[in-house]
Design an enzyme around this catalytic site. Structure first.
Site, short mmCIF file in Angstrom:
data_model
loop_
_atom_site.label_atom_id
_atom_site.label_comp_id
_atom_site.label_asym_id
_atom_site.label_seq_id
_atom_site.Cartn_x
_atom_site.Cartn_y
_atom_site.Cartn_z
N ASP A 189 0.74 -1.00 0.21
CA ASP A 189 -0.07 -0.06 -0.05
C ASP A 189 0.86 1.11 0.03
O ASP A 189 1.93 1.09 0.63
CB ASP A 189 -1.01 -0.07 1.16
CG ASP A 189 -2.19 0.72 1.02
OD1 ASP A 189 -3.20 0.19 0.76
OD2 ASP A 189 -2.10 2.05 0.79
N THR A 227 -13.22 -2.35 -9.12
CA THR A 227 -14.39 -2.34 -10.04
C THR A 227 -14.03 -1.33 -11.05
O THR A 227 -13.69 -0.26 -10.64
CB THR A 227 -15.73 -1.91 -9.21
OG1 THR A 227 -15.87 -3.09 -8.28
CG2 THR A 227 -16.81 -2.01 -10.10
N GLU A 273 -14.79 -8.43 -7.65
CA GLU A 273 -14.97 -8.87 -6.31
C GLU A 273 -16.48 -8.50 -5.82
O GLU A 273 -17.03 -7.40 -6.27
CB GLU A 273 -13.89 -8.15 -5.40
CG GLU A 273 -14.24 -8.15 -4.02
CD GLU A 273 -14.10 -9.70 -3.59
OE1 GLU A 273 -12.86 -10.32 -4.00
OE2 GLU A 273 -15.09 -10.37 -3.03
N PHE A 274 -16.97 -9.41 -5.07
CA PHE A 274 -18.48 -9.21 -4.70
C PHE A 274 -18.45 -9.40 -3.23
O PHE A 274 -19.80 -9.48 -2.71
CB PHE A 274 -19.21 -10.73 -5.32
CG PHE A 274 -19.22 -10.62 -6.68
CD1 PHE A 274 -20.03 -9.92 -7.28
CD2 PHE A 274 -18.19 -11.61 -7.45
CE1 PHE A 274 -19.89 -9.82 -9.01
CE2 PHE A 274 -18.12 -11.39 -8.60
CZ PHE A 274 -19.08 -10.72 -9.55
N ALA A 325 -37.11 -2.76 3.84
CA ALA A 325 -37.16 -1.38 3.33
C ALA A 325 -36.55 -0.41 4.40
O ALA A 325 -36.18 -1.11 5.70
CB ALA A 325 -38.86 -1.11 3.48
N GLY A 345 -26.29 3.11 0.83
CA GLY A 345 -24.98 3.94 0.74
C GLY A 345 -23.59 3.09 0.52
O GLY A 345 -23.84 2.00 -0.12
N CYS A 403 -19.81 1.24 -2.87
CA CYS A 403 -19.93 0.43 -4.25
C CYS A 403 -21.30 0.97 -4.77
O CYS A 403 -21.35 1.41 -5.89
CB CYS A 403 -20.01 -0.90 -3.81
SG CYS A 403 -18.21 -1.58 -3.20
N LYS A 431 -21.44 4.67 -6.30
CA LYS A 431 -20.66 5.01 -7.47
C LYS A 431 -20.81 4.03 -8.50
O LYS A 431 -20.73 4.45 -9.66
CB LYS A 431 -19.09 5.09 -7.03
CG LYS A 431 -18.53 3.81 -6.74
CD LYS A 431 -17.24 3.77 -6.64
CE LYS A 431 -16.68 2.77 -6.09
NZ LYS A 431 -16.38 1.36 -7.13
P1 NAD Z 1 -10.23 1.38 -0.17
O1 NAD Z 1 -10.15 2.76 -0.64
O2 NAD Z 1 -10.57 0.95 1.11
O3 NAD Z 1 -8.76 0.77 -0.53
C1 NAD Z 1 -7.73 1.26 -1.39
C2 NAD Z 1 -6.57 1.07 -1.11
O4 NAD Z 1 -5.67 1.15 -2.20
C3 NAD Z 1 -5.92 2.29 -0.22
O5 NAD Z 1 -5.51 1.73 1.08
C4 NAD Z 1 -4.97 2.90 -0.96
O6 NAD Z 1 -3.90 3.62 -0.16
C5 NAD Z 1 -4.44 1.88 -1.91
N1 NAD Z 1 -3.63 2.36 -3.13
C6 NAD Z 1 -3.90 3.34 -3.85
N2 NAD Z 1 -2.90 3.47 -4.83
C7 NAD Z 1 -2.13 2.18 -4.67
C8 NAD Z 1 -1.15 1.99 -5.21
N3 NAD Z 1 -0.73 2.36 -6.61
N4 NAD Z 1 -0.32 0.85 -4.77
C9 NAD Z 1 -0.58 0.36 -3.58
N5 NAD Z 1 -1.76 0.58 -3.06
C10 NAD Z 1 -2.35 1.80 -3.63
O7 NAD Z 1 -11.03 0.46 -1.52
P2 NAD Z 1 -12.04 -0.80 -1.16
O8 NAD Z 1 -13.15 -0.48 -0.76
O9 NAD Z 1 -10.98 -2.07 -0.81
O10 NAD Z 1 -12.09 -0.86 -2.96
C11 NAD Z 1 -10.98 -1.58 -3.68
C12 NAD Z 1 -11.89 -1.83 -5.21
O11 NAD Z 1 -12.61 -2.85 -4.94
C13 NAD Z 1 -12.78 -0.71 -5.74
O12 NAD Z 1 -12.67 -0.68 -7.02
C14 NAD Z 1 -14.04 -1.06 -5.22
O13 NAD Z 1 -15.13 -0.69 -6.14
C15 NAD Z 1 -14.14 -2.60 -5.38
N6 NAD Z 1 -14.90 -3.24 -4.51
C16 NAD Z 1 -15.17 -2.69 -3.35
C17 NAD Z 1 -16.07 -3.63 -2.26
C18 NAD Z 1 -16.27 -2.90 -0.98
O14 NAD Z 1 -17.36 -3.70 -0.29
N7 NAD Z 1 -15.31 -2.11 -0.49
C19 NAD Z 1 -16.59 -4.80 -2.92
C20 NAD Z 1 -16.45 -5.21 -3.95
C21 NAD Z 1 -15.53 -4.40 -4.72
#
Ligand code: NAD
Length: 434
Positions: free
Chosen positions: A30, A121, A149-150, A250, A255, A258, A261
Site C-alpha cells: 500500500d 471495479t 469482487e463481490f 425497506a 450507501g 459501491c 458509485k
Molecule cells: P479502499 O479505498 O478501502 O482501499 C484502496 C487502497 O488502495 C487504499 O489503502 C490505498 O492507499 C491503496 N492504493 C492506492 N493506490 C495504490 C498503489 N498504486 N499501490 C498500492 N496501494 C494503493 O478500497 P476498497 O473499498 O477496498 O475497494 C477497492 C476496489 O474494490 C474498488 O474498485 C471497489 O469499487 C471494489 N470493491 C469494493 C467492495 C467493498 O465492499 N469495499 C466490494 C467489491 C468491490
C-alpha cells in the site's frame, strides 16, 4: 503461490488474509505508510469481523507480509492482484487515477509470465486498456485476468472464504487456469467468462441490487399511504423464488463505497454509447429521496426541530463496518443541523471516521445511554445488533419525549407496544402511538 496485492483496503486486505488462510505466500502493498506500519504490528486499519484474528495468525505463520515498496514484491510474485480504489469522479465516471498509478508501478517491476489480476471495479473496457498500458511501459506481452469482487463489507472475510461465485474474465487460457488453481482451495463455484462480460457482471449485479432496494423503498412509501405493512408485503413477495427475499428490507436507502458509485458509473458508461438507462436514473433518484425520509417524518411530527435534541443511533452505512462512505447518516445529520437541531450520535465503531466527514457540528456520545438521555427524538439509522437488542422500554424512560423514527425497522410490534407513551414511526408500516 507467491502473490502480491496492491491496495490494502476492504477488498485487498480481506483477499490477502484469506489467500494466506489457504496457504499462499502473500505480500500486501500500500502507498499509505501509516496503514502498513499498523498492519505490520498486526493491527487492522479497518473494522471487519474476524479480520484482525486471521491477520495476526497469518503474519505469525509467515504467510502474510506488508510493505510500501512495490519493487521487490512485484518482481518476486507469480500473481499480482490489483485492489486499489476506483472512487467516483466529478462527472459520475469511475476515477481511474489510482489504477493507472498501480499499472505504472506494476510495469516498472513485473517479470515475464506474471499474471495481473484486476479486482478493482472498473468500467467495461478498462482491463484491455490497462493491459495495453502495462505492455507499452514494460515492453513485453503480459497475462491479465479480470476478477471482480463481490464481498460485502461487514462480512468480507466470510464472503471471501464462502463466495457464491468467483468470476474470472480472460481470453488467455493458461492465465485463467492458474487463477482457478489459486482459488481452488476455497472450494467455491468458479465461472470463466470473457473480460468484458466479467466487467459487466459486476456492474449489472450491483445496479440490480440497488434497484431492488429502491423498489422496495418505493413500495414501503406507498404502504404507508394505503395502510399496508411493507414487511408482510416483502415476505409475500420474497416467497416467490423468482423474486427472492434478499434485499427486500425497506429502509432509508443504500450507501457505502459501491452501490452509489457503481450505479452512477454504469449510467455514465451507457451514456458514452448514446444509451440512456432511465431505470437506473430513477433508482438513484429514489435513493436520494429515501435518505431524507426520516427528516421529513420528524418535520411532520414536530413542524420545527430547531433547538430539539435529536439522536442518531448508527453512523456507519451498514452494521459491522466502520465505513462512512456515502452513509445516509451524513445526509440526515447535515439536514438536522441545517434545521437547527442539536444532534447527538452514537455508533459502536464508526464515530472516528464520521468525525472526519461530518466534523464537530454534532456531538459523539460514548454510549447509547449518554446519547438518548433527555432526547426529544431518536432516529435509528444503522441496524447494529446492539440497537436491535436494546431494552426499548428502559431506553424511552430516559428520553424527554419517547419518540422514535426507525429507519431500519429494528423492532417487533410487541416490543414497541410494551413501552408506555411511545410514539414509534417505522418505514412502510403503520406508526404505533400510545
Ligand atoms: P479502499 O479505498 O478501502 O482501499 C484502496 C487502497 O488502495 C487504499 O489503502 C490505498 O492507499 C491503496 N492504493 C492506492 N493506490 C495504490 C498503489 N498504486 N499501490 C498500492 N496501494 C494503493 O478500497 P476498497 O473499498 O477496498 O475497494 C477497492 C476496489 O474494490 C474498488 O474498485 C471497489 O469499487 C471494489 N470493491 C469494493 C467492495 C467493498 O465492499 N469495499 C466490494 C467489491 C468491490
Amino acid at each position: 503461490m507467491k502473490i502480491a496485492i496492491l491496495g490494502t483496503g476492504y477488498v485487498g486486505l480481506s483477499t490477502g488474509v484469506c489467500l494466506g488462510v489457504i496457504g499462499h505466500d502473500v505480500t500486501c502493498i500500500d502507498i499509505n505508510e501509516q496503514k502498513i506500519k499498523q498492519l505490520n504490528r498486526g493491527i487492522s486499519p479497518i473494522y471487519e469481523p474476524e479480520l484482525e484474528k486471521l491477520l495476526t495468525e497469518n503474519i505469525d505463520a509467515g504467510r502474510l507480509h506488508f510493505t510500501t515498496a512495490h519493487q521487490k514484491a512485484i518482481a518476486e510474485s507469480e500473481v499480482i492482484i490489483v485492489a486499489v480504489g476506483t472512487p467516483q469522479g466529478d462527472d459520475g465516471a469511475a476515477d481511474l487515477t489510482y489504477l493507472h498509478q498501480a499499472a505504472k508501478d506494476i510495469a516498472a517491476n513485473i517479470k515475464e509470465n506474471t499474471i495481473v489480476v484486476i479486482k478493482s471495479t472498473v468500467p467495461i473496457g478498462t482491463n484491455d486498456s490497462i493491459k495495453a498500458l502495462i505492455e507499452d511501459l514494460c515492453g513485453f506481452p503480459i497475462k491479465l485476468v479480470s476478477n471482480p469482487e463481490f464481498l460485502r463489507q461487514g462480512s468480507a472475510i466470510y464472503d471471501t472464504l464462502h463466495a457464491e461465485r468467483i468470476v474470472i474474465g480472460s481470453d488467455q487460457q493458461d492465465a485463467s487456469e492458474k487463477i482457478c488453481k489459486m482459488y481452488e482451495p476455497f472450494n467455491v463455484p468458479i465461472m470463466i467468462t470473457s473480460i468484458r462480460s466479467a466487467e459487466m457482471i459486476k456492474y449489472a449485479a450491483n445496479a440490480f441490487l440497488a434497484t431492488k432496494i429502491s423498489y422496495i423503498n418505493e413500495m414501503a412509501n406507498l404502504c404507508e399511504m394505503v395502510g399496508a405493512n411493507v414487511e408482510e408485503v416483502a415476505m409475500g413477495m420474497g416467497k416467490d423464488h423468482r423474486i427472492g427475499s434478499a434485499f427486500l428490507q425497506a429502509g432509508i436507502g443504500y450507501g457505502g463505497s459501491c452501490f452509489p458509485k457503481d450505479v452512477k458509473a454504469l449510467v455514465h458508461t451507457a451514456g458514452k454509447y448514446g444509451f440512456d438507462i432511465p431505470l437506473l436514473k430513477e433508482t438513484m433518484k429514489v435513493n436520494e429521496n429515501q435518505r431524507v425520509r426520516l427528516l421529513k417524518k420528524a418535520l411532520h411530527r414536530f413542524r420545527d426541530v430547531n433547538g430539539r435534541k435529536i439522536v442518531i443511533l448508527g453512523l456507519a452505512f451498514k452494521p459491522e463496518t466502520d465505513d462512512m462512505r456515502e452513509a445516509p447518516s451524513i445526509t440526515i445529520a447535515e439536514g438536522l443541523i441545517k434545521l437547527g437541531a442539536e444532534v447527538v450520535a452514537y455508533d459502536p465503531v464508526a464515530a472516528d471516521n464520521a468525525r472526519k466527514i461530518i466534523g464537530d457540528k454534532i456531538k459523539y456520545a460514548e454510549s447509547i445511554d449518554e446519547a438518548v438521555t433527555g432526547a426529544d427524538a431518536v432516529m435509528i439509522v444503522t441496524e447494529w445488533k446492539v440497537f436491535k437488542e436494546l431494552e426499548l422500554k428502559e431506553m424511552v424512560t430516559k428520553m424527554k419525549h419517547p419518540i422514535i423514527f426507525d429507519g431500519r425497522n429494528c423492532y417487533l410490534e410487541e416490543k414497541v407496544r410494551a413501552c408506555k407513551n411511545i410514539e414509534y414511526y417505522p418505514i412502510g408500516k403503520p406508526p404505533i402511538i400510545q
